[in-house]
Design an enzyme around this catalytic site. Structure first.
Site, mmCIF file in Angstrom:
data_model
loop_
_atom_site.group_PDB
_atom_site.id
_atom_site.type_symbol
_atom_site.label_atom_id
_atom_site.label_comp_id
_atom_site.label_asym_id
_atom_site.label_seq_id
_atom_site.Cartn_x
_atom_site.Cartn_y
_atom_site.Cartn_z
ATOM 1 N N SER A 219 7.993 5.835 10.751
ATOM 2 C CA SER A 219 8.310 7.278 9.882
ATOM 3 C C SER A 219 9.430 7.825 10.345
ATOM 4 O O SER A 219 9.941 7.770 11.402
ATOM 5 C CB SER A 219 7.207 8.290 10.300
HETATM 6 N N1 SAH Z 1 2.720 5.483 13.356
HETATM 7 C C1 SAH Z 1 3.746 4.398 13.200
HETATM 8 C C2 SAH Z 1 4.088 4.393 11.774
HETATM 9 C C3 SAH Z 1 2.950 3.762 10.910
HETATM 10 S S1 SAH Z 1 3.396 2.685 9.659
HETATM 11 C C4 SAH Z 1 4.886 4.717 14.181
HETATM 12 O O1 SAH Z 1 4.979 5.598 14.768
HETATM 13 O O2 SAH Z 1 5.732 3.867 14.233
HETATM 14 C C5 SAH Z 1 1.607 2.467 9.108
HETATM 15 C C6 SAH Z 1 0.850 1.432 9.761
HETATM 16 O O3 SAH Z 1 -0.492 1.580 9.637
HETATM 17 C C7 SAH Z 1 1.438 -0.014 9.945
HETATM 18 O O4 SAH Z 1 1.697 -0.640 10.805
HETATM 19 C C8 SAH Z 1 0.008 -0.624 9.127
HETATM 20 O O5 SAH Z 1 0.046 -2.231 9.483
HETATM 21 C C9 SAH Z 1 -0.866 0.079 9.656
HETATM 22 N N2 SAH Z 1 -2.107 0.221 8.934
HETATM 23 C C10 SAH Z 1 -2.394 0.062 7.657
HETATM 24 N N3 SAH Z 1 -3.808 0.094 7.260
HETATM 25 C C11 SAH Z 1 -4.301 0.060 8.678
HETATM 26 C C12 SAH Z 1 -5.613 0.147 9.197
HETATM 27 N N4 SAH Z 1 -6.702 0.149 8.333
HETATM 28 N N5 SAH Z 1 -6.055 0.118 10.409
HETATM 29 C C13 SAH Z 1 -5.020 0.059 11.256
HETATM 30 N N6 SAH Z 1 -3.715 0.217 10.753
HETATM 31 C C14 SAH Z 1 -3.392 0.027 9.742
#
Ligand code: SAH
Length: 216
Positions: free
Chosen positions: A65
């Site tokens: 993000s």
């Molecule tokens: N917080 C992260 C950015 C997140 S991007 C950072 O600091 O880099 C969103 C992430 O959520 C992705 O890696 C995606 O694979 C994950 N995601 C999506 N749905 C999910 C779920 N149901 N459970 C766990 N992770 C999930």
């Protein structure tokens, strides 16, 4: 990272120009953002852009993000050292590291196997021992470790996942990007107190999709 660039100075600039300038004032959050080496949470080819004012790709169609959004969500969470925080969507591990830097016990869940493996290894190498990683569908939460003082969902879903409501401590705060259309959501801040919830909404955000049992 290009020769001659100093990551510490780039972080100072990132914090003053992108984060303080937009109104984030929580000193704990600002200090953590000045400290965590964001350039080590992206692929080497993108390291020079790590302190820019945007999200960056981390592979598998996912992103780390934008720094401001990480700071804003961390401020809205009102975290204090020693609190337990559940994060859904480990991604690069950067948000988890920011929370650990503040002194929180972080439980973070990622559903994408290779992102989980890379983030876990990275966080261990960087000695963020306060972060526990799990490979699973995070919309189910982490029942064995519940309740959590704070819950942060870093992917956008159709609604607040039901299991997370139960796993939030009382009192507790949870933040979830919720929206009808994919890639455009509102930040929903839920407060649990004496068994009931109140909801506040903060401006538009654009997260990647929250998928899974209680996601898209
Ligand atoms: N917080 C992260 C950015 C997140 S991007 C950072 O600091 O880099 C969103 C992430 O959520 C992705 O890696 C995606 O694979 C994950 N995601 C999506 N749905 C999910 C779920 N149901 N459970 C766990 N992770 C999930």
């Amino acid at each position: 990272m290009a020769v001659g660039t100093d990551p510490k100075r780039m972080r100072e600039r990132m914090v003053s120009e992108q984060i303080e300038a937009r109104g984030v004032t929580d000193e704990r959050v600002l200090a953590a953002m000045r400290k965590v080496p964001r350039h080590l949470f992206v692929q080497e080819a993108l390291a020079a852009h790590a302190y820019g004012d945007s999200a960056l790709p981390i592979g598998h169609g996912q992103t780390i993000s934008q720094p401001y959004i990480v700071a804003l969500m961390t401020e809205l969470l009102e975290v204090k050292p020693g609190m337990t925080v559940l994060e859904i969507g480990t991604g690069s591990g950067y948000q988890a590291a920011v929370l650990a830097e503040i002194g929180c016990e972080v439980y973070t869940v990622e559903r994408q196997r290779s992102l989980y493996a890379i983030a876990r290894e990275r966080l261990l190498e960087m000695r963020y021992f306060k972060v526990k990683c799990k490979l699973d569908d995070g919309t189910l939460g982490w029942p064995e470790e519940a309740p959590f003082d704070r819950i942060l969902v870093t992917a956008g879903g159709p609604s607040v996942p039901e299991p997370l409501l139960e796993q939030l401590a009382d009192p507790g705060i949870m933040i979830v990007p919720v929206g009808r259309s994919k890639r455009s959501q509102e930040l929903v801040v839920l407060r649990k107190k004496d068994g009931s919830f109140t909801e506040e909404r903060h401006g538009g955000v654009a997260f990647v999709d929250l998928v899974g049992m209680h996601g898209w």
